[in-house]
Design an enzyme around this catalytic site. Structure first.
Site, PDB file in Angstrom:
ATOM      1  N   PRO A  13       0.814  -1.226   0.000  1.00 20.66           N
ATOM      2  CA  PRO A  13       0.000   0.000   0.000  1.00 20.66           C
ATOM      3  C   PRO A  13       0.844   1.272   0.000  1.00 20.66           C
ATOM      4  O   PRO A  13       1.866   1.359   0.685  1.00 20.66           O
ATOM      5  CB  PRO A  13      -0.815  -0.131   1.289  1.00 20.66           C
ATOM      6  CG  PRO A  13      -0.947  -1.614   1.475  1.00 20.66           C
ATOM      7  CD  PRO A  13       0.379  -2.182   1.037  1.00 20.66           C
ATOM      8  N   CYS A  14       0.377   2.266  -0.763  1.00 15.98           N
ATOM      9  CA  CYS A  14       1.168   3.490  -0.968  1.00 15.98           C
ATOM     10  C   CYS A  14       0.538   4.721  -0.348  1.00 15.98           C
ATOM     11  O   CYS A  14       1.080   5.824  -0.461  1.00 15.98           O
ATOM     12  CB  CYS A  14       1.356   3.727  -2.465  1.00 15.98           C
ATOM     13  SG  CYS A  14      -0.195   4.065  -3.348  1.00 15.98           S
ATOM     14  N   GLN A  15      -0.605   4.574   0.331  1.00 16.07           N
ATOM     15  CA  GLN A  15      -1.341   5.757   0.784  1.00 16.07           C
ATOM     16  C   GLN A  15      -0.525   6.663   1.707  1.00 16.07           C
ATOM     17  O   GLN A  15      -0.697   7.884   1.711  1.00 16.07           O
ATOM     18  CB  GLN A  15      -2.636   5.323   1.500  1.00 16.07           C
ATOM     19  CG  GLN A  15      -3.706   4.795   0.571  1.00 16.07           C
ATOM     20  CD  GLN A  15      -3.512   3.331   0.208  1.00 16.07           C
ATOM     21  OE1 GLN A  15      -2.517   2.703   0.576  1.00 16.07           O
ATOM     22  NE2 GLN A  15      -4.467   2.775  -0.512  1.00 16.07           N
TER      23      GLN A  15
END
Length: 323
Positions: free
Chosen positions: A100-102
């Site tokens: 995940p890159c959030q």
């Protein structure tokens, strides 16, 4: 064009032999998995099967799992990786994952790996340590290389290097790999010490695929839910999603959290349809999205462009074939 040339038509009789097994973490709707396996058509070109085969995949989102299962198979395990990691196959040649890159994205809170979601890269580390594959591939947003994330990058590299692999990373700009989109992604590759060095696939800077190249044949189509050719009627706001694509250049980055405010078409008085967004991400037209518009928007925006993943698979294939 310096990229490897793919076939124009799929083979009619030969069946690709399964050569390299793959475990996929944070699989989403399957963009990276589709690209790594190959065997799909995009904008008239056929991307040959690569010999990689995903034997086990994991994803948290039930909606993304539904899409993955419909397009790629029943091997997707829906659930939290914190629990499902206990059930990994005993072995696979390669482990892949777009963690995940959030917390890293410039559109997020920029917390880096201190955030609750981007810290999940540690489960790729745990999976590699447990399975001991020949190689692993991990993907994240290009903003991971910004100076604000220097400590996060250093920690990720230290953890990957501690696994005992030759580790490298490379920033890819997808428009230079046959994807009609300006999207930057950093990809980490780890290979076993006895294997040859992984060499990133060469980019090309001419003959880029423009938004019009990718979308012009869809301009006259009415909305079609089965084809995912549906779009948001959200009005322009001061927030995100107010840019209009430019016909003679690749599309802008497709985002996952647009809340309906996706980019506008280059010539039509509406926002992009989900099928058009999928085209900008290099998904084939026979890849179906059985969920609603918001979930589909999220799945497409979170995905690794399949065509980029296919080129990376070609480079990884050269490494493993010289084992």
């Amino acid at each position: 064009m310096s990229l490897e040339i793919q076939s124009k038509r799929p083979p009619q009789s030969k069946k690709q032999e399964f050569a390299h097994s793959v475990i996929s973490l944070f699989a989403g709707c399957g963009g990276m998995d589709l690209g790594l396996q190959g065997g799909f058509k995009f904008l008239g070109n056929y991307f040959d099967p690569t010999g990689f085969k995903v034997i086990w995949a994991n994803e948290l989102s039930p909606s993304a799992c539904k899409t993955y299962k419909q397009n790629l198979g029943e091997h997707i395990v829906c659930g939290d990786i914190k629990e499902q990691i206990a059930f990994l196959p005993s072995y696979a040649d390669v482990i892949i994952g777009g963690f995940p890159c959030q917390d890293i994205s410039i559109n997020g809170k920029m917390q880096g790996i201190k955030g609750t979601r981007s810290s999940l890269y540690s489960y790729i580390v745990k999976a590699v340590r447990k399975v001991q594959p020949k190689a692993f591939i991990a993907e994240n947003v290009g903003s991971l290389l910004l100076k604000q994330h220097k400590s996060s990058l250093e920690t990720i590299l230290a953890d990957f290097n501690a696994l005992g692999y030759n580790v490298s990373y490379h920033l890819y700009h997808t428009q230079f790999y046959g994807v009609p989109q300006t999207r930057s992604r950093v990809i980490f590759v780890g290979t076993a010490k006895h294997l040859p060095t992984f060499i990133p696939p060469a980019a090309h800077t001419s003959d880029l695929i423009t938004a019009k190249d990718a979308l012009c044949d869809l301009e006259s189509l009415a909305q079609d839910k089965a084809f995912a050719h549906i779009w948001s009627n959200a009005k322009p706001t001061k927030a995100q999603g107010n840019r209009r694509l430019i016909a003679d250049r690749p599309g802008y980055t497709i985002r996952a959290e647009c809340h309906g405010n996706s980019h506008f078409h280059y010539s039509l008085p509406r926002r992009l349809s989900m099928r058009e967004a999928a085209r900008i991400q290099s998904f084939p037209d026979d890849f179906s999205f059985p969920c609603g518009i918001r979930e589909t928007e999220r799945q497409i925006g979170n995905a690794v462009p399949p065509v980029l993943a296919w080129h990376i698979a070609q480079a990884m294939k050269k490494v493993l074939e010289n084992d």
